[in-house]
Design an enzyme around this catalytic site. Sequence first.
Site, PDB file in Angstrom:
ATOM      1  N   LEU A 100      32.178  18.539  46.827  1.00 46.63           N
ATOM      2  CA  LEU A 100      32.216  19.471  45.290  1.00 46.63           C
ATOM      3  C   LEU A 100      33.696  19.923  45.451  1.00 46.63           C
ATOM      4  CD1 LEU A 100      31.759  20.558  42.720  1.00 46.63           C
ATOM      5  CD2 LEU A 100      30.334  22.189  43.983  1.00 46.63           C
ATOM      6  N   SER A 101      34.745  19.692  44.568  1.00 47.21           N
ATOM      7  CA  SER A 101      35.931  20.475  44.515  1.00 47.21           C
ATOM      8  C   SER A 101      36.662  20.679  45.912  1.00 47.21           C
ATOM      9  CB  SER A 101      35.550  21.843  44.119  1.00 47.21           C
ATOM     10  OG  SER A 101      36.607  22.750  43.569  1.00 47.21           O
ATOM     11  N   TRP A 102      36.951  21.648  46.439  1.00 44.48           N
ATOM     12  CA  TRP A 102      37.490  21.756  47.718  1.00 44.48           C
ATOM     13  C   TRP A 102      36.920  20.911  48.823  1.00 44.48           C
ATOM     14  CZ3 TRP A 102      36.425  23.028  52.662  1.00 44.48           C
ATOM     15  CH2 TRP A 102      37.346  23.428  53.674  1.00 44.48           C
TER      16      TRP A 102
END
Length: 287
Positions: A100-102
């Site tokens: 997720l994301s980073w």
Amino acid sequence: MTESDPADSYIATGGQRIRVRYRRGVGVPLVLCNGIGASLEVLDPLVEALDPERPVLRFDVPGTGASPASALPYGFPYLAWVLGRVLDRMDIGVVDVLGLSWGGALAQQFAFQNPLRCRRLVLVSTGTGAVMVPGNPAVLAKMVTPRRFRDPGYGASIAGQLYGGTARKDKGELTSLLVRQMHAGSKAGYLHQLMAGAVWTSLFALPAIRQRTLLVFGEDDPIVPMINGRIMNRLLPRSVLHRHRGGHIHLITDADELAPVIDEFLGPPRTANRRGPLAGGRLTPGD
């Protein structure tokens, strides 16, 4: 700060001490790589919404949650190696990986370095690192500081602008979500994560990822615009793009909507074949 869950364990490897939480089940485990600054508790809604028979492993990267900060800055290749060492210590072989994301950058790097160990890949609200279509500059400026994690009131006040989607109107849910950051981590840990993302890109290596990949992107994501999902979908040879109308953390605030999509992509949990080259499963041409 509250105490760790009794199910938590700590694995010392690669010069780090990593907190992990493992929900046992059947079949290939799903490893969850979290967003920047976030402790593993933030992923509770997703874990609860996934098939209860699916084994799920989540962890705090150095300097977040209850994992001590790294003595030195690190890059994604090193962190992917550390994750592999953690799996070795837990006697886990083949895995599916969700980022997720980073954490999507870490998931991509893990897939690069472990082509036979990573079966399937799920990339949510993420991009190709330093070389990608950026989000709103005013929004990105608020991500430079970890204050939104340390001050739930402030985090809730900027949640709509930062995350988009349901965060624009449901401030109570976001406040509750931010309170889950019971292990806020350290400033050094947050800085190390920022530095890792600033010098890394997967743009030119994506065609080399041969794992089946699910891309999950929101139409109202101020941090990672949808165009990044379309670019990655073109570059990844075995990818499918799932678009939703939510924002950056739709996976958490609306887990009941996205968990079935992920479960369907990964397939039903089944008993792992432990006769392959890695304990925990074996890749076959159909995978």
